[in-house]
Design an enzyme around this catalytic site. Structure first.
Site, PDB file in Angstrom:
ATOM      1  N   HIS A  91      29.826  47.415  16.514  1.00  0.00           N
ATOM      2  CA  HIS A  91      29.361  45.767  16.580  1.00  0.00           C
ATOM      3  C   HIS A  91      28.949  45.939  14.661  1.00  0.00           C
ATOM      4  CE1 HIS A  91      24.878  46.535  17.537  1.00  0.00           C
ATOM      5  NE2 HIS A  91      24.826  46.302  15.569  1.00  0.00           N
TER       6      HIS A  91
HETATM    7  P1  TYD Z   1      22.028  45.556  20.509  1.00  0.00           P
HETATM    8  O1  TYD Z   1      22.100  45.147  18.707  1.00  0.00           O
HETATM    9  O2  TYD Z   1      23.684  45.351  20.928  1.00  0.00           O
HETATM   10  O3  TYD Z   1      21.931  47.001  19.946  1.00  0.00           O
HETATM   11  P2  TYD Z   1      22.690  48.459  19.583  1.00  0.00           P
HETATM   12  O4  TYD Z   1      23.726  48.643  18.920  1.00  0.00           O
HETATM   13  O5  TYD Z   1      21.491  49.276  20.161  1.00  0.00           O
HETATM   14  O6  TYD Z   1      23.697  48.899  21.311  1.00  0.00           O
HETATM   15  O7  TYD Z   1      21.256  44.541  21.078  1.00  0.00           O
HETATM   16  C1  TYD Z   1      20.714  44.960  22.576  1.00  0.00           C
HETATM   17  C2  TYD Z   1      20.445  43.704  23.243  1.00  0.00           C
HETATM   18  O8  TYD Z   1      18.893  43.319  22.932  1.00  0.00           O
HETATM   19  C3  TYD Z   1      21.259  42.612  23.131  1.00  0.00           C
HETATM   20  O9  TYD Z   1      21.333  41.805  24.327  1.00  0.00           O
HETATM   21  C4  TYD Z   1      20.444  42.120  21.584  1.00  0.00           C
HETATM   22  C5  TYD Z   1      19.238  42.345  22.063  1.00  0.00           C
HETATM   23  N1  TYD Z   1      18.478  42.320  20.535  1.00  0.00           N
HETATM   24  C6  TYD Z   1      17.183  41.448  21.392  1.00  0.00           C
HETATM   25  O10 TYD Z   1      17.221  40.187  21.792  1.00  0.00           O
HETATM   26  N2  TYD Z   1      16.513  41.104  19.636  1.00  0.00           N
HETATM   27  C7  TYD Z   1      16.490  42.408  18.904  1.00  0.00           C
HETATM   28  O11 TYD Z   1      16.478  41.993  17.741  1.00  0.00           O
HETATM   29  C8  TYD Z   1      17.665  43.275  18.883  1.00  0.00           C
HETATM   30  C9  TYD Z   1      18.362  44.088  17.730  1.00  0.00           C
HETATM   31  C10 TYD Z   1      18.472  43.484  19.924  1.00  0.00           C
END
Ligand code: TYD
Length: 140
Positions: free
Chosen positions: A50
């Site tokens: 992303h």
């Molecule tokens: P995401 O940023 O998509 O993780 P990665 O890029 O490491 O794979 O986040 C994973 C999940 O966690 C998504 O459902 C959103 C949630 N999340 C929060 O609720 N608060 C936060 O501060 C972060 C970073 C993620």
């Protein structure tokens, strides 16, 4: 590429290890509203996939080794976070993938804003469109 590798200021205490630190607005160019961390990932796990519209972030790996692959649509680069004294600042829309090179590596992120799902771009085609629209606005 709006990404920069930094080395944290580090104090060495002879025989007692190291202490690294950074301060908002002094060592990194933004205020911090949120810190999150990712851990207990198996080896070779890939996360990310992303970009963020406006969020600024500092990534670091206090334990282990994590590869961060960056893409701003014009250039691609890769940074290995393999030292607790190394940080990676990413500002604005840069597509990122993270690969856990060692089991149990820990990724810590200091972010400029509270969690906001609407700041995420999770589709690569939307990301390219977002970057190109920004470029068009600037050249008008
Ligand atoms: P995401 O940023 O998509 O993780 P990665 O890029 O490491 O794979 O986040 C994973 C999940 O966690 C998504 O459902 C959103 C949630 N999340 C929060 O609720 N608060 C936060 O501060 C972060 C970073 C993620």
């Amino acid at each position: 590429m709006n990404a920069q590798v930094i080395t944290f200021k580090t104090m060495e205490t002879e025989g007692k290890g190291f202490l690294s630190f950074f301060e908002a607005m002094h060592d990194i160019p933004f205020e911090i509203e949120r810190v999150y961390y990712i851990y207990e990932c198996p080896e070779n796990v890939q996360r990310g996939g992303h970009a963020h519209r406006t969020l600024d972030q500092l990534l670091f790996c206090p334990y282990g080794s994590i590869e961060i692959i960056l893409d701003d649509t014009s250039n691609k680069t890769s940074v290995m976070l393999d030292s607790p004294s190394k940080g990676l600042i990413i500002r604005g829309p840069v597509w990122r993938d993270m690969i856990w090179k060692k089991k149990d590596s820990v990724l810590v992120v200091a972010a400029s804003s509270y969690y906001d799902e609407s700041d995420y771009i999770r589709d690569y085609r939307d990301f390219v469109q977002y970057v190109n629209e920004g470029f068009l606005k600037e050249t008008k």
